[in-house]
Design a protein around this motif. Structure first.
Motif, short mmCIF file in Angstrom:
data_model
loop_
_atom_site.label_atom_id
_atom_site.label_comp_id
_atom_site.label_asym_id
_atom_site.label_seq_id
_atom_site.Cartn_x
_atom_site.Cartn_y
_atom_site.Cartn_z
N THR A 1 -25.88 56.95 27.98
CA THR A 1 -24.55 57.53 27.80
C THR A 1 -24.62 58.89 27.09
OG1 THR A 1 -24.22 56.23 25.76
CG2 THR A 1 -23.39 55.30 27.83
N ALA A 2 -25.59 59.04 26.18
CA ALA A 2 -25.75 60.34 25.51
C ALA A 2 -26.17 61.40 26.52
CB ALA A 2 -26.78 60.23 24.40
N LEU A 3 -27.06 61.04 27.46
CA LEU A 3 -27.50 61.99 28.47
C LEU A 3 -26.37 62.33 29.43
CD1 LEU A 3 -29.72 63.66 29.75
CD2 LEU A 3 -30.51 61.62 30.97
N LEU A 4 -25.60 61.33 29.83
CA LEU A 4 -24.45 61.58 30.71
C LEU A 4 -23.45 62.52 30.03
CD1 LEU A 4 -23.87 57.99 32.14
CD2 LEU A 4 -24.56 60.00 33.45
N SER A 5 -23.19 62.27 28.76
CA SER A 5 -22.26 63.12 28.02
C SER A 5 -22.78 64.55 27.90
CB SER A 5 -22.00 62.55 26.62
OG SER A 5 -21.35 61.29 26.69
N GLY B 1 -13.99 56.42 18.72
CA GLY B 1 -15.16 55.59 18.99
C GLY B 1 -16.09 56.25 19.99
N HIS B 2 -15.76 57.47 20.43
CA HIS B 2 -16.60 58.14 21.41
C HIS B 2 -17.83 58.71 20.72
CE1 HIS B 2 -17.96 60.56 24.71
NE2 HIS B 2 -16.95 60.14 25.47
N PRO B 3 -19.03 58.29 21.13
CA PRO B 3 -20.26 58.73 20.45
C PRO B 3 -20.41 60.23 20.36
CG PRO B 3 -20.74 56.93 21.98
CD PRO B 3 -19.32 57.34 22.23
N ALA B 4 -20.08 60.95 21.44
CA ALA B 4 -20.26 62.40 21.44
C ALA B 4 -19.32 63.07 20.44
CB ALA B 4 -20.03 62.96 22.84
N MET B 5 -18.08 62.57 20.36
CA MET B 5 -17.12 63.16 19.42
C MET B 5 -17.49 62.83 17.98
SD MET B 5 -12.95 63.11 19.59
CE MET B 5 -12.91 64.34 20.91
N ILE B 6 -17.96 61.62 17.74
CA ILE B 6 -18.42 61.26 16.39
C ILE B 6 -19.57 62.17 15.97
CG2 ILE B 6 -19.57 59.48 15.01
CD1 ILE B 6 -18.00 57.39 16.60
N SER C 1 -22.74 49.53 38.54
CA SER C 1 -22.39 50.75 37.82
C SER C 1 -23.51 51.78 37.90
CB SER C 1 -22.11 50.40 36.35
OG SER C 1 -22.17 51.55 35.53
N ILE C 2 -23.15 53.03 37.76
CA ILE C 2 -24.17 54.10 37.77
C ILE C 2 -25.17 53.93 36.63
CG2 ILE C 2 -22.76 55.82 38.94
CD1 ILE C 2 -22.44 56.95 35.91
N VAL C 3 -24.76 53.35 35.51
CA VAL C 3 -25.70 53.21 34.39
C VAL C 3 -26.85 52.29 34.75
CG1 VAL C 3 -23.92 53.69 32.66
CG2 VAL C 3 -24.39 51.32 33.29
N ASP C 4 -26.66 51.40 35.73
CA ASP C 4 -27.73 50.50 36.16
C ASP C 4 -28.74 51.21 37.06
OD1 ASP C 4 -26.90 48.09 34.88
OD2 ASP C 4 -25.29 47.91 36.35
N GLY C 5 -28.44 52.45 37.46
CA GLY C 5 -29.37 53.19 38.30
C GLY C 5 -30.41 53.96 37.51
N PHE C 6 -30.24 54.05 36.19
CA PHE C 6 -31.19 54.79 35.36
C PHE C 6 -32.42 53.93 35.05
CE2 PHE C 6 -27.52 57.38 35.08
CZ PHE C 6 -27.95 58.64 34.71
N PRO D 1 -14.81 55.20 31.31
CA PRO D 1 -14.31 54.41 32.44
C PRO D 1 -15.06 54.72 33.74
CG PRO D 1 -12.48 55.27 31.17
CD PRO D 1 -13.71 55.94 30.65
N SER D 2 -15.45 55.99 33.93
CA SER D 2 -16.17 56.37 35.14
C SER D 2 -17.61 55.89 35.11
CB SER D 2 -16.13 57.90 35.32
OG SER D 2 -14.80 58.34 35.52
N TRP D 3 -18.16 55.69 33.92
CA TRP D 3 -19.53 55.18 33.82
C TRP D 3 -19.65 53.77 34.43
CZ3 TRP D 3 -20.20 56.52 27.91
CH2 TRP D 3 -20.32 57.90 27.78
N LEU D 4 -18.54 53.05 34.47
CA LEU D 4 -18.56 51.68 34.98
C LEU D 4 -18.58 51.63 36.51
CD1 LEU D 4 -15.83 50.13 32.63
CD2 LEU D 4 -18.31 50.08 32.33
N ARG D 5 -18.32 52.75 37.16
CA ARG D 5 -18.12 52.74 38.61
C ARG D 5 -19.43 52.97 39.36
NH1 ARG D 5 -13.26 56.79 37.37
NH2 ARG D 5 -11.76 55.26 36.60
#
Length: 372
Positions: free
Chosen positions: A99-103, A307-312, A84-89, A111-115
């Motif tokens: 995820t906060a930075l991506l948002s 449950g979306h952190p940015a919306m909360i 996943s792209i999150v493993d590249g950070f 779902p796209s974060w997993l790809r």
């Protein structure tokens, strides 16, 4: 950094074709090809966060930036082929920070974060690369070909999202681009145009152009365009009333509403809200969500569980929403009305928060949509 003289030379190999070329166009015989620039960037005179080097192809943007910002220039990042792209950070970053930075840069689709990186669209790759640049180079990041690979509407919205993030994080960011249409959206503190050798501070801040939304009532089949970007399952209730936000005629965001029956306090509930990746980062999803809420609150209470952190985070600070349950996990329960609707809560086991819309209602618009 005030005045810098840059000279680039390369030998001319006088091959037969080169000799023919010299003859065809009357070019002088040269042993070396030389290009030079005198660049005056008084960046130390004022505090700044965002700079823009802009001009046509071939005017020297990349050469100048590489010389001025040797250690901060972002060439490319190595991404895992399968992970996943999150493993590249950076390893020291926690998943919430990633995820906060991506948002924040407008890539807010779990779902796209997993790809892996290579399966993402050009627009998604653009946002992910910017997020990683800000993560790995917190002092200064210099990005070439800024917005060159994305649609121009996406470029403008992406520029606005990046600018907001850079200033919020108190970082420095320099974009190199041949596109002038991003100028008002990126809103840089300084601009340098190599082709005319002009540097300019933007001392008086200009407000970014407004984004006009056209909101229409649509059939639930419109969900097909948005379903894969929702962070939960991709289903939608048959009884859902659906709304679409258009930006310059293009679908940008989707909200669905369902009736929530209750013996003593029936209400309406936000069922699905999704903003397409290309339009994330400038508040379009929240704007649509709140507009729809302002229609339904004219009739009954309007609530939402997310449950979306940015919306909360957004709703917790907003005066339009009241938090009625702080972020927590809930156990799966099947009530009488839920059984009747064949609906089981999908928030079981996840951290979610509940909100009630408390902002003003829009009675005239609600009548136009046939809701009151």
């Amino acid at each position: 950094m005030s005045r810098v003289d840059i000279v680039k030379e390369s030998p001319v190999i006088r091959s037969p074709r080169v000799i023919q070329l010299e003859g065809m166009f009357g070019l002088s015989v040269e042993k070396k090809s030389r290009v030079d620039w005198t660049v005056n960037l008084p960046l130390e005179k004022h505090d700044w966060n965002i700079g823009l080097i802009v001009g046509p192809s071939g005017c020297g943007k990349t050469t100048i930036a590489r010389d001025l910002f040797k250690n901060e220039f972002v060439d490319h990042f190595n991404w895992y082929q399968r992970k996943s792209i999150v493993d590249g950070f950076p390893k020291e970053m926690g998943i919430k920070e990633i995820t906060a930075l991506l948002s924040s840069v407008g890539f807010s689709s779990p779902p796209s974060w997993l790809r892996p990186y290579h399966v993402l669209s050009n627009g998604e790759q653009f946002r992910v690369t910017l997020a990683r640049a800000l993560a790995e180079q917190p002092g200064l990041a210099v990005v070439d070909e800024f917005t060159s690979v994305v649609d121009r509407s996406v470029a403008k919205i992406g520029s606005s999202a990046v600018a907001k993030t850079v200033r919020k994080r108190q970082q420095k960011f320099v974009a190199l681009s041949c596109h002038y249409d991003i100028l008002d959206w990126l809103d840089p503190d300084w601009i340098y145009q190599p082709d005319i050798d002009q540097f300019q501070w933007r001392c008086e801040r200009q407000s970014r152009p407004s984004i006009s939304l056209e909101i229409i009532n649509v059939h639930r089949s419109a969900w097909e365009l948005f379903r894969k970007y929702h962070y939960l399952d991709s289903s939608i209730q048959q009884s859902a009333n659906c709304f679409l936000a258009l930006v310059e005629g293009q679908p940008a965001a989707f909200t669905a509403v369902i009736h929530f029956p209750h013996k003593t306090s029936p209400s309406f509930r936000e069922h699905r809200t999704v903003c397409l990746p290309d339009f994330q980062g400038v508040g379009i999803g929240n704007a649509l969500s709140e507009f729809v809420a302002s229609l339904y609150c004219c009739k009954k209470a309007y609530t939402s569980i997310t449950g979306h952190p940015a919306m909360i985070h957004h709703r917790a600070k907003s005066k339009l929403w009241k938090m009625i349950r702080p972020p927590s996990t809930v156990q799966r329960q099947i009530g009488f009305e839920q059984k009747r609707m064949h609906q089981i809560s999908s928030s079981s086991g996840r951290v979610t928060a509940s909100f009630r819309y408390v902002g003003p209602g829009r009675k005239n618009e609600a009548r136009r949509f046939g809701l009151v």
